[in-house]
Enzyme design. Structure first.
Site, PDB file in Angstrom:
ATOM      1  CE1 TYR A  94      -4.447  -2.206   4.769  1.00 27.83           C
ATOM      2  CE2 TYR A  94      -3.349  -0.129   4.291  1.00 27.83           C
ATOM      3  CZ  TYR A  94      -3.980  -1.268   3.858  1.00 27.83           C
ATOM      4  OH  TYR A  94      -4.145  -1.485   2.508  1.00 27.83           O
ATOM      5  CB  SER A 140      -0.846  -0.027   1.277  1.00 29.78           C
ATOM      6  OG  SER A 140      -1.425   1.245   1.502  1.00 29.78           O
TER       7      SER A 140
HETATM    8  N1  LIG Z   1      -8.681  -1.029  -2.243  1.00 32.84           N
HETATM    9  C1  LIG Z   1      -7.670  -0.224  -2.145  1.00 32.84           C
HETATM   10  O1  LIG Z   1      -7.769   0.976  -2.465  1.00 32.84           O
HETATM   11  C2  LIG Z   1      -6.330  -0.738  -1.652  1.00 32.84           C
HETATM   12  C3  LIG Z   1      -5.254   0.177  -1.639  1.00 32.84           C
HETATM   13  C4  LIG Z   1      -3.999  -0.276  -1.205  1.00 32.84           C
HETATM   14  C5  LIG Z   1      -3.853  -1.600  -0.812  1.00 32.84           C
HETATM   15  N2  LIG Z   1      -4.925  -2.456  -0.828  1.00 32.84           N
HETATM   16  C6  LIG Z   1      -4.683  -3.864  -0.435  1.00 32.84           C
HETATM   17  O2  LIG Z   1      -5.227  -4.719  -1.416  1.00 32.84           O
HETATM   18  C7  LIG Z   1      -5.639  -5.949  -0.807  1.00 32.84           C
HETATM   19  C8  LIG Z   1      -7.078  -6.238  -1.181  1.00 32.84           C
HETATM   20  O3  LIG Z   1      -7.877  -5.190  -0.673  1.00 32.84           O
HETATM   21  P1  LIG Z   1      -9.381  -4.912  -1.123  1.00 32.84           P
HETATM   22  O4  LIG Z   1      -9.499  -3.455  -1.252  1.00 32.84           O
HETATM   23  O5  LIG Z   1      -9.765  -5.807  -2.228  1.00 32.84           O
HETATM   24  O6  LIG Z   1     -10.119  -5.325   0.231  1.00 32.84           O
HETATM   25  P2  LIG Z   1     -11.519  -6.031   0.502  1.00 32.84           P
HETATM   26  O7  LIG Z   1     -12.495  -5.693  -0.559  1.00 32.84           O
HETATM   27  O8  LIG Z   1     -11.833  -5.722   1.923  1.00 32.84           O
HETATM   28  O9  LIG Z   1     -11.173  -7.580   0.357  1.00 32.84           O
HETATM   29  C9  LIG Z   1     -10.289  -8.174   1.257  1.00 32.84           C
HETATM   30  C10 LIG Z   1     -10.310  -9.668   1.072  1.00 32.84           C
HETATM   31  O10 LIG Z   1      -9.491 -10.238   2.107  1.00 32.84           O
HETATM   32  C11 LIG Z   1     -10.241 -11.259   2.759  1.00 32.84           C
HETATM   33  N3  LIG Z   1      -9.851 -11.404   4.154  1.00 32.84           N
HETATM   34  C12 LIG Z   1      -9.899 -10.468   5.124  1.00 32.84           C
HETATM   35  N4  LIG Z   1      -9.532 -11.000   6.298  1.00 32.84           N
HETATM   36  C13 LIG Z   1      -9.246 -12.308   6.052  1.00 32.84           C
HETATM   37  C14 LIG Z   1      -8.855 -13.391   6.862  1.00 32.84           C
HETATM   38  N5  LIG Z   1      -8.685 -13.253   8.186  1.00 32.84           N
HETATM   39  N6  LIG Z   1      -8.651 -14.591   6.292  1.00 32.84           N
HETATM   40  C15 LIG Z   1      -8.854 -14.778   4.971  1.00 32.84           C
HETATM   41  N7  LIG Z   1      -9.253 -13.789   4.149  1.00 32.84           N
HETATM   42  C16 LIG Z   1      -9.458 -12.571   4.684  1.00 32.84           C
HETATM   43  C17 LIG Z   1     -11.687 -10.798   2.645  1.00 32.84           C
HETATM   44  O11 LIG Z   1     -12.543 -11.894   2.844  1.00 32.84           O
HETATM   45  P3  LIG Z   1     -14.125 -11.687   3.123  1.00 32.84           P
HETATM   46  O12 LIG Z   1     -14.670 -11.180   1.826  1.00 32.84           O
HETATM   47  O13 LIG Z   1     -14.576 -13.035   3.461  1.00 32.84           O
HETATM   48  O14 LIG Z   1     -14.227 -10.696   4.221  1.00 32.84           O
HETATM   49  C18 LIG Z   1     -11.714 -10.248   1.226  1.00 32.84           C
HETATM   50  O15 LIG Z   1     -11.900 -11.271   0.287  1.00 32.84           O
HETATM   51  C19 LIG Z   1      -5.392  -5.782   0.682  1.00 32.84           C
HETATM   52  O16 LIG Z   1      -4.164  -6.390   1.026  1.00 32.84           O
HETATM   53  C20 LIG Z   1      -5.312  -4.277   0.864  1.00 32.84           C
HETATM   54  O17 LIG Z   1      -4.532  -3.937   1.979  1.00 32.84           O
HETATM   55  C21 LIG Z   1      -6.155  -2.038  -1.242  1.00 32.84           C
END
Ligand SMILES: NC(=O)c1ccc[n+]([C@@H]2O[C@H](COP(=O)([O-])OP(=O)(O)OC[C@H]3O[C@@H](n4cnc5c(N)ncnc54)[C@H](OP(=O)(O)O)[C@@H]3O)[C@@H](O)[C@H]2O)c1
Length: 255
Positions: A170, A157
Site C-alpha cells: 500500500y 496517503s
Molecule cells: N480512508 C482513509 O482514511 C484514507 C486515508 C488515506 C488514503 N485513502 C485513500 O483514499 C481512497 C479511497 O479510500 P476509502 O477509504 O474511501 O476506501 P473504501 O471505503 O475501501 O473504498 C474504496 C473504493 O475503491 C473501490 N475499489 C477497490 N478495489 C477496486 C477495483 N479492483 N476496481 C474498482 N474499484 C475498486 C471500492 O469498490 P467496492 O465498494 O466495490 O469494493 C470502493 O468503492 C483510496 O485510494 C485510499 O487509499 C484513504
C-alpha cells in the site's frame, strides 16, 4: 507541509458542464466525491467494481436533481490495456472530452511485516493502486487534452509521503503514485490545460480505515463529506495553475 483547502467554499456552479470520472465511486470517499461533484454541476462517470453500489449513487444524484450521471462498471485489478482503450472510445463517443479524473479506487492489502507479505497480494495492491490508474490515464489523455481545463487527481496517503513499518505494498503503491505524478506533470506542463496532482485525504471514516485501525473509534474521524472542500477546489478552476503538487484534504491530526 502540503497545502490543504478544508475551508474552501465552492461556488454552487463550480463544475457546471464538466465531465468528471470518479473511480471507486460506489463507496467511501469516492462516493461522496461523486455526489459533491454532481451537486456542483458536473456530469459524473461512476466507475467501480460493484454495480449495485454505483447504481445507488446514480439514483442519489438523480433524486437530488443533478446532471444525469453514467455508470462504468470495471474491476481495475483485472483490467487490460484493451479495456482502457475501449473505455476511452466509449467516453469519446458519449462525451467527446474529459474535464477531470479522480483516481480514488484503492486496496489496502495487509498491514504486516514485509517478511510475511504474500507476493500475490502485493501484486494485487499494485495493480489496483498504481498500474490501473497509470494505464487508464494513458488511454484517457487524448480526451483530457480536448478539455479547456482538465484536472487529474491521484489519491495518495501519508504513508506514500513518509514510509511506515508494515504498510507494505500500500505504502509503496502510494510512493509510486507521488513519483508518477511528478513525472507526468512535467511532461504535460507545456500543454497548459491538463494538471495532475496528488491528494491525501487523511484519516477518514470509511471501510478501509476501519480495516486498517479496527480498534479506533470512528467518531473521532472526519467523514468523507467533511473533507470535500479540497476535493472540489482541486477539481475545479480555482486550482488552475497548480500541477505536480501534493495536497492534503485535512490538516494533520494532533492526537
Ligand atoms: N480512508 C482513509 O482514511 C484514507 C486515508 C488515506 C488514503 N485513502 C485513500 O483514499 C481512497 C479511497 O479510500 P476509502 O477509504 O474511501 O476506501 P473504501 O471505503 O475501501 O473504498 C474504496 C473504493 O475503491 C473501490 N475499489 C477497490 N478495489 C477496486 C477495483 N479492483 N476496481 C474498482 N474499484 C475498486 C471500492 O469498490 P467496492 O465498494 O466495490 O469494493 C470502493 O468503492 C483510496 O485510494 C485510499 O487509499 C484513504
Amino acid at each position: 507541509m502540503a497545502i490543504c483547502k478544508i475551508d474552501y467554499q465552492a461556488p454552487a456552479e463550480l463544475l457546471r458542464d464538466r465531465v468528471i470520472l470518479v473511480t471507486g465511486a460506489g463507496d467511501g470517499i469516492g462516493r461522496d466525491a461523486a455526489l459533491a461533484y454532481a451537486r456542483h454541476g458536473a456530469t459524473v462517470i461512476l466507475l467501480g467494481r460493484t454495480t449495485a453500489k454505483l447504481e445507488a449513487v446514480y439514483d442519489e444524484i438523480e433524486a437530488a436533481g443533478g446532471p444525469q450521471p453514467a455508470i462504468f462498471p470495471l474491476n481495475v485489478e483485472g483490467a487490460s490495456l484493451k479495456d482502457y482503450q475501449d473505455m476511452a472510445e466509449t467516453l469519446d463517443k458519449e462525451f467527446g472530452r474529459l474535464d477531470g479524473i479522480l483516481h480514488n479506487a484503492g486496496l489496502l492489502g495487509r498491514i504486516t511485516p514485509f517478511e510475511q507479505y504474500n507476493p500475490e497480494l502485493w501484486e494485487q495492491v499494485m495493480r489496483v493502486n498504481i498500474h490501473g490508474p497509470t494505464w487508464m490515464t494513458q488511454a484517457l489523455l487524448p480526451l483530457l487534452k480536448d478539455s479547456r481545463d482538465a484536472s487529474v487527481i491521484f489519491t495518495s496517503s501519508s504513508v506514500g509521503r513518509k514510509g511506515r513499518a508494515y504498510w507494505g505494498a500500500y505504502a509503496v503503491s502510494k510512493f509510486a503514485t507521488e513519483g508518477f505524478v511528478e513525472v507526468l506533470a512535467e511532461e504535460l506542463e507545456h500543454l497548459g490545460n491538463v494538471r495532475v496532482n496528488t491528494l491525501n485525504p487523511g484519516a477518514t471514516r470509511t471501510q478501509m480505515r476501519r480495516s486498517a485501525y479496527p480498534g479506533e473509534d470512528p467518531d473521532t474521524l472526519r467523514t468523507p463529506e467533511a473533507i470535500m472542500p479540497t476535493y472540489l477546489w482541486l477539481m475545479g478552476p480555482d486550482s488552475h495553475g497548480h500541477s505536480g503538487e501534493k495536497f492534503d484534504a485535512q490538516p494533520p491530526r494532533t492526537s
